[in-house]
Structure formats: structure tokens, C-alpha cells
Enzyme design. Structure first.
Site, PDB file in Angstrom:
ATOM      1  N   ASP A  14       0.825  -1.195   0.035  1.00 42.39           N
ATOM      2  CA  ASP A  14       0.047   0.066   0.079  1.00 42.39           C
ATOM      3  C   ASP A  14       0.801   1.344  -0.050  1.00 42.39           C
ATOM      4  O   ASP A  14       1.553   1.430   1.031  1.00 42.39           O
ATOM      5  CB  ASP A  14      -0.823   0.128   1.094  1.00 42.39           C
ATOM      6  CG  ASP A  14      -2.070   0.735   0.969  1.00 42.39           C
ATOM      7  OD1 ASP A  14      -2.039   1.938   0.534  1.00 42.39           O
ATOM      8  OD2 ASP A  14      -3.319   0.196   1.420  1.00 42.39           O
ATOM      9  N   ASP A  30      -1.069  -0.209  -4.522  1.00 36.43           N
ATOM     10  CA  ASP A  30      -2.502   0.039  -5.179  1.00 36.43           C
ATOM     11  C   ASP A  30      -2.351   1.693  -5.387  1.00 36.43           C
ATOM     12  O   ASP A  30      -3.614   2.359  -5.932  1.00 36.43           O
ATOM     13  CB  ASP A  30      -3.502  -0.208  -3.690  1.00 36.43           C
ATOM     14  CG  ASP A  30      -2.879   0.680  -2.478  1.00 36.43           C
ATOM     15  OD1 ASP A  30      -1.524   0.986  -2.412  1.00 36.43           O
ATOM     16  OD2 ASP A  30      -3.755   0.830  -1.598  1.00 36.43           O
ATOM     17  N   THR A  77      -6.811   3.591  -2.115  1.00 33.99           N
ATOM     18  CA  THR A  77      -6.681   2.016  -1.880  1.00 33.99           C
ATOM     19  C   THR A  77      -7.879   1.252  -2.226  1.00 33.99           C
ATOM     20  O   THR A  77      -7.580   0.130  -2.774  1.00 33.99           O
ATOM     21  CB  THR A  77      -6.546   1.751  -0.150  1.00 33.99           C
ATOM     22  OG1 THR A  77      -5.311   2.443   0.058  1.00 33.99           O
ATOM     23  CG2 THR A  77      -6.630   0.384   0.296  1.00 33.99           C
ATOM     24  N   LYS A 106      -5.920  -3.632   6.483  1.00 36.39           N
ATOM     25  CA  LYS A 106      -7.134  -3.092   6.176  1.00 36.39           C
ATOM     26  C   LYS A 106      -8.158  -4.084   5.551  1.00 36.39           C
ATOM     27  O   LYS A 106      -7.977  -4.865   5.046  1.00 36.39           O
ATOM     28  CB  LYS A 106      -6.751  -1.921   4.920  1.00 36.39           C
ATOM     29  CG  LYS A 106      -5.962  -0.728   5.394  1.00 36.39           C
ATOM     30  CD  LYS A 106      -5.800   0.153   4.201  1.00 36.39           C
ATOM     31  CE  LYS A 106      -4.703   1.342   4.568  1.00 36.39           C
ATOM     32  NZ  LYS A 106      -4.622   2.148   3.393  1.00 36.39           N
ATOM     33  N   ASP A 107      -9.357  -3.536   6.033  1.00 30.53           N
ATOM     34  CA  ASP A 107     -10.481  -4.593   5.563  1.00 30.53           C
ATOM     35  C   ASP A 107     -10.475  -4.723   4.022  1.00 30.53           C
ATOM     36  O   ASP A 107     -10.705  -5.669   3.303  1.00 30.53           O
ATOM     37  CB  ASP A 107     -11.884  -4.224   6.336  1.00 30.53           C
ATOM     38  CG  ASP A 107     -12.064  -2.720   6.277  1.00 30.53           C
ATOM     39  OD1 ASP A 107     -11.409  -1.783   5.482  1.00 30.53           O
ATOM     40  OD2 ASP A 107     -12.934  -2.301   7.091  1.00 30.53           O
ATOM     41  N   ARG A 108     -10.636  -3.540   3.679  1.00 30.34           N
ATOM     42  CA  ARG A 108     -10.972  -3.468   2.024  1.00 30.34           C
ATOM     43  C   ARG A 108      -9.737  -4.136   1.240  1.00 30.34           C
ATOM     44  O   ARG A 108      -9.992  -4.717  -0.061  1.00 30.34           O
ATOM     45  CB  ARG A 108     -11.007  -2.095   1.447  1.00 30.34           C
ATOM     46  CG  ARG A 108     -10.171  -1.060   1.663  1.00 30.34           C
ATOM     47  CD  ARG A 108     -10.273   0.441   1.525  1.00 30.34           C
ATOM     48  NE  ARG A 108      -9.447   1.313   1.951  1.00 30.34           N
ATOM     49  CZ  ARG A 108      -9.071   1.788   3.131  1.00 30.34           C
ATOM     50  NH1 ARG A 108      -9.978   1.539   4.201  1.00 30.34           N
ATOM     51  NH2 ARG A 108      -8.212   2.710   3.186  1.00 30.34           N
ATOM     52  N   ASN A 138     -12.460   5.025  -1.414  1.00 30.04           N
ATOM     53  CA  ASN A 138     -12.549   4.152  -0.235  1.00 30.04           C
ATOM     54  C   ASN A 138     -13.964   4.557   0.571  1.00 30.04           C
ATOM     55  O   ASN A 138     -14.407   3.592   1.062  1.00 30.04           O
ATOM     56  CB  ASN A 138     -11.660   4.637   0.927  1.00 30.04           C
ATOM     57  CG  ASN A 138     -10.050   4.650   0.331  1.00 30.04           C
ATOM     58  OD1 ASN A 138      -9.989   3.378  -0.348  1.00 30.04           O
ATOM     59  ND2 ASN A 138      -9.195   5.168   0.705  1.00 30.04           N
ATOM     60  N   ASP A 172       1.271   2.517   4.015  1.00 33.07           N
ATOM     61  CA  ASP A 172       0.513   3.495   3.750  1.00 33.07           C
ATOM     62  C   ASP A 172       0.157   4.374   4.901  1.00 33.07           C
ATOM     63  O   ASP A 172       0.263   5.683   4.977  1.00 33.07           O
ATOM     64  CB  ASP A 172      -0.822   2.968   3.052  1.00 33.07           C
ATOM     65  CG  ASP A 172      -1.684   4.190   2.881  1.00 33.07           C
ATOM     66  OD1 ASP A 172      -1.610   4.795   1.780  1.00 33.07           O
ATOM     67  OD2 ASP A 172      -2.705   4.380   3.552  1.00 33.07           O
TER      68      ASP A 172
HETATM   69 ZN   LIG Z   1      -3.357   6.046   1.580  1.00 32.66          ZN
END
Ligand SMILES: [Zn+2]
Length: 562
Positions: free
Chosen positions: A52, A364, A93, A174-176, A114, A317
């Protein structure tokens, strides 16, 4: 056709051998027949890695300090595509992960940001929010997530459709970043729970955590990772920014009074620690170990059908936003991530087998240097302070039409109030707002939905159109000038830290590396787009192109030894 002839020949020979009662050879032949028919020349496991916010140049900035088996293994022994860019805005992301794995743009896969203002619900949603599911392994809202907003199939979906025996698992902080790569029907997707420090899933996937997850937590591993103090990994001479640790461009985190090493969050309350942990490089190690536990627990890469493990490292990130790309913290973050990758690849060698798997690595999105840093160094950049601009725009609307016609401004999108949509004055309102916004010096261009729907040719308009979804975007979208970031208000904090999301190369140019079974070492300078990664993986996996894929295969990858 050839395959059938071979199969037929196999059968004839087989019969003869059976007749000769040589069972051993018959079984061996049967096995070769089975593997040929199961999945031709595919790897046992594909590991898709997203880092990320990783900029393309990090590979070269940090190369001298990398060990030989982490990033360098991919760069020197794999296929390195050096000219791959995002081909749409916004570079965030959620959209990034969806595009890498669907091979298409937000205009088609629907993950336009997001978070966005979702008109059907009349409120802001996150790209993986799902109020119809519950967390598994947690009672917090962190668990109420699924890929239901994702409109297109991923390569992982297509793999499951084509080969039902294939297993797919996605993991990330991160979930996503766990959910979108794994697609709609994986065997599992696991992400970090900020209220417990554990990896969790949701009822979209399963009703109970698998045994291997419970097993992973028997030794209370979180304390082991979070109980460490972040110091420099190497001697200070290894770092370009060793002398600029106390930088005015960095955000203070975890109650620190200066943005400097060491980062010791071990004395914080657990609830605070669960948050600050995700900025530390130890979160990358935690994720790597969890990914390896998933591989073992789900038996990935163990049979003749290709499995798929997606790993997304979020911490670079989270730290990148706070410290910016030109910081000592980011240097150390990547030196340490390199070690995590080395460990991952060595485990893959041992567990799946050398030459039996394929890895790809990308990002990403990348990131802009802290805009204040840019302006201090006489480079183009700056800030759009949105609160005052928005106030001004609403006042102009009232002066012109005696009413405020704006519902909200979100992600550089302007949403009109519902009552004006489809009304006789809609076009007039949009034209007025376009004219006013284009007067803002921080704005490079502003496009209307009609312009975006008209298959534009202009480079920037085309990129915005590729990220535009008629249900989820507003009536106008504006692009800031190069080097600019939007902030709400002008205060001291606004000039620290950085972000991404633009159409410019600092956000769009990312690393793309492939390594493993059948892949020759090479550097490729042909320009490609981010959606081409999935289109290439189609031919590694021998699957149909997923439904909305528009990417084209990066054909150089399929060069074989003569
Ligand atoms: Zn970011």
C-alpha cells in the site's frame, strides 16, 4: 486436440501395460494423465502482494540496502515491468485493489473511492461496509464488511468458478485490502480488528473462525509484535535521511512530542496500542506470519489445482501518510518489509516448493511528497482548503439562484441536491458550478457528468471518466493542480503528512514484478496499465477473462527459454 491424441495414446499404452500386469507403471502413467488434464502447467500457488502506497522509485532508492532474497529476488530473478501506471482517478486503496484484481477501472467495478456519498442510502459509505453481515471473531463494527459493492468479478472469483477445487484466501491489515482482492466467493478474507488487535472475518464468508485462526492466537501473538520498540534496523550510515529525523513535515503519533526514533508505544493502554500498532513495521511481520498460518491452515499450494493467496501490506501507507516518502521512518519501514518478504519467499520455497509458485507484487497507488516540503523547495504544489472554498461556492449559488443547490462536496465530487436532479434547470446549475470551480487557482480542470459520459479523448478527462460511476459519483468532478492536496482548513496540522488520489505520476507510477514458475528474469519498458496485471494473470491461471476486464496481457511475461 493434441491433448486428446496424447490422452488416447496414453490409454492405449495403459491398456497394454495393464494387460502385462505392470501396475506400478500404469499408476505412474495414470498420474501424469491426471496432472495434464487437471490444469496445464499452472503453478501450485499464486501469491498476489500489494504494498500500500509503494512508489516505483522505492525499488531503486532502497536497493543498496535490500537483502538478496526480498525485493531483490523479484527484481533480479523475476520479470520487472518498469513502466506501469494507474489509468484512472482517484488513486486510493479501495479502487486500487479492485482494479488490480478485476483488470478493470472503477467506472466498471464500482469501487470509486474508499468512502463515498451513496445516494441510494442517503449517507456516506465505506467501500466494504455491509450492514447485513456481522463480524466473526469480534463484536465491533470493524467486522461488518463484505465485497457487495464490487460490481465486477476478480481473477480470484474466476479461478474459483473455473476450478472449484481452487482455494482463495485474502489477508491484510485494512478490511478493503483483504476483501476486494479475494473477490466474492473466497475460502476466507481476514483483516485487522482495531478493537482487539486480532485478525477477523465476517458472516459473508463463514460463521466461525477456522481452527487454524484460533490456533494462531493460542500464544497471544499480538503482545509479541506490539511489545517491541521501533528503532533503526541498520547503522545510521545506511539511511539517506538519518540527519533529518526531526522533520517539520511529519505528523506526531501516539502522543509523541517529536516525530523521531525510537517509537515506543509499549506503555500505551491496549485500546490506544491497537491503533498505534498499525503504523509500526511489526504489523507487516504480524501480517506475514498470519498469511503463512493461513497457507498452512488452508492447505494452499498442496495439490494439482492452483490456489491463490492475496496479501496486502497496509502499514507502509499508514506510516507513509504520517511521515511522507522522504523520511527516515519510510526508509526503515522498507528495510524491514524487505526482511518480511525474504521470510515469506523462503517459507514458500520450503512449503510449496522452489519453482512451484508465482508471486506478483505491485501497489494500489503511490504518493505525493508532503506539499509543504515541495513549496519549501521551490517545487510546484500546495493545498486546496475545502471548507472556505465550499462556503464561497454555496454563497455564490445563493446569490445566483436564491438557494443553495449543493448537497455536498466529497472526494472532489460535487453532488447536487436531489430535487434538482432531472429538473429543467439541472444543466444550468451544473454549468454555473463548473464555471465557478474552474476559477479556483488550485484546480486544474472540472468535468461535468455529461462530459464524462461522452467518451472523452482529453488525457485527464479520460482518467476521470474511467473512475466515474453514474450512481456513486457526483454531477461534477474536479482535478487539482500537480502537487496539490485537499485539506479542510488551514492550520498547522494541515501542512504535515501527505496523501494520494490524483491523476499525476507521483500517484500513478507503481512497481510491477512477477516471479516464479516459468518466469524468466527480464526488465520490460513497454508502457502498461494497472488493469493489465489481472489480464496477464488470466494466462498464468488458465481461466476465462473476468466479466468486466479491459486490461491486455503483458505478453513479455510469457517468453520461454528456447
Ligand atoms: Zn493512503
Amino acid at each position: 486436440m493434441t491433448k486428446f491424441v496424447i490422452s488416447w495414446l496414453h490409454s492405449v499404452v495403459l491398456l497394454k501395460i495393464v494387460h502385462m500386469k505392470n501396475w506400478l507403471i500404469a499408476v505412474a502413467l495414470l498420474l501424469t494423465l491426471f496432472t495434464v488434464n487437471a490444469q496445464k502447467e499452472t503453478p501450485k500457488l499464486v501469491v498476489g502482494i500489494v504494498v500500500d502506497q509503494m512508489c516505483y522509485d522505492y525499488l531503486y532508492r532502497f536497493y543498496p540496502q535490500f537483502g538478496k532474497d526480498g525485493f531483490k529476488r523479484l527484481m533480479d530473478k523475476g520479470a520487472h515491468f518498469r513502466n506501469v501506471n494507474y489509468n484512472y482517478v482517484p488513486t486510493y486503496t479501495g479502487p486500487g485493489h479492485a482494479s488490480v484484481y478485476t483488470g478493470t477501472m472503477p467506472a466498471n467495478h464500482g469501487i470509486i473511492a474508499n468512502d463515498w456519498y451513496h445516494r441510494p442510502y442517503g449517507k456516506e459509505v465505506n467501500c466494504v461496509d455491509d450492514t447485513t453481515v456481522n463480524g466473526v471473531g469480534t463484536t465491533s463494527v470493524d467486522g461488518m464488511c463484505s465485497p457487495h459493492f464490487l460490481r465486477a468479478n476478480t481473477i480470484t472469483d474466476q479461478l474459483k468458478l473455473t476450478y472449484p477445487g481452487a482455494k482463495v484466501v485474502g489477508v491484510s491489515i485494512k478490511d478493503r485490502s483483504a476483501i476486494l482482492p479475494a473477490g466474492h466467493m473466497p475460502d476466507g478474507a481476514y483483516w485487522y480488528d482495531y478493537s482487539s488487535g486480532k485478525f477477523i472475518t465476517s458472516t459473508w464468508y463463514k460463521n466461525e473462525l477456522p481452527q487454524w485462526v484460533n490456533q494462531f492466537y493460542t500464544s497471544n501473538p499480538f503482545d509479541r509484535y506490539a511489545g517491541q520498540v521501533w528503532n533503526l534496523l541498520k547503522d545510521s550510515s545506511a539511511y539517506a535521511y538519518a540527519k533529518q529525523d526531526n522533520s517539520p513535515y511529519e505528523v506526531l503519533i501516539g502522543g509523541k512530542s517529536a516525530p523521531t526514533f525510537p517509537y515506543d508505544f509499549t506503555k500505551l493502554q491496549p485500546t490506544q496500542q491497537y491503533n498505534t500498532f498499525t503504523v509500526l513495521p511489526f504489523a507487516n511481520t504480524y501480517l506475514t506470519d498470519f498469511a503463512l498460518a493461513a497457507m498452512e491452515g488452508e492447505g494452499l499450494g498442496k495439490d494439482g489445482v492452483t490456489d491463490f493467496l492475496t496479501i496486502s501490506y497496509s502499514t507502509p501507507d499508514i506510516a507513509g501518510h504520517a511521515f511522507g516518502p522522504y523520511s527516515l521512518e519510510i526508509e526503515d519501514m522498507y528495510f524491514r518489509l524487505d526482511q518480511d518478504l525474504e521470510n515469506l519467499f523462503k517459507q514458500l520455497d520450503a512449503k510449496v516448493g522452489k519453482g512451484q509458485y508465482v508471486v506478483f507484487l505491485t501497489a494500489d497507488h503511490a504518493v505525493v511528497p508532503v506539499p509543504q516540503f515541495l513549496t519549501d523547495h521551490h517545487l510546484p504544489g500546495g493545498y486546496l482548503f475545502l471548507d472556505s472554498r465550499e462556503q464561497e461556492l454555496r454563497a455564490q449559488s445563493i446569490a445566483e439562484f436564491q438557494v443553495d443547490v449543493i448537497d455536498r462536496i466529497d472526494n472532489d465530487n460535487v453532488y447536487l441536491k436531489k430535487e434538482y436532479l432531472g429538473s429543467p434547470i439541472e444543466d444550468q446549475l451544473i454549468a454555473f458550478l463548473q464555471k465557478r470551480i474552474s476559477e479556483w487557482p488550485e484546480v486544474k480542470a472540472v468535468f461535468t457528468k455529461d462530459q464524462l459520459n461522452a467518451s472523452p479523448n482529453d488525457t485527464w478527462c479520460k482518467m476521470v471518466a474511467a473512475g466515474y460511476d453514474k450512481e456513486r459519483n457526483g454531477e461534477l468532478i474536479f482535478l487539482l493542480q500537480p502537487g496539490y492536496l485537499p485539506k479542510s482548513t488551514d492550520n498547522e496540522a494541515a501542512h504535515k503528512g501527505t496523501s494520494h488520489g490524483s491523476a499525476f505520476n507521483y500517484d500513478t507510477h507503481v512497481p510491477v514484478l512477477f516471479y516464479g514458475k516459468g518466469i524468466l528474469p527480464q526488465e520490460v519498458f513497454t508502457p502498461y496499465e494497472i488493469v493489465d496485471i489481472a489480464a496477464t494473470m488470466v494466462h498464468v491461471l488458465n481461466i476465462q477473462r473476468p466479466n468486466a476486464m479491459v486490461g491486455k496481457p503483458m505478453v513479455e511475461l510469457f517468453k520461454r527459454k528456447k
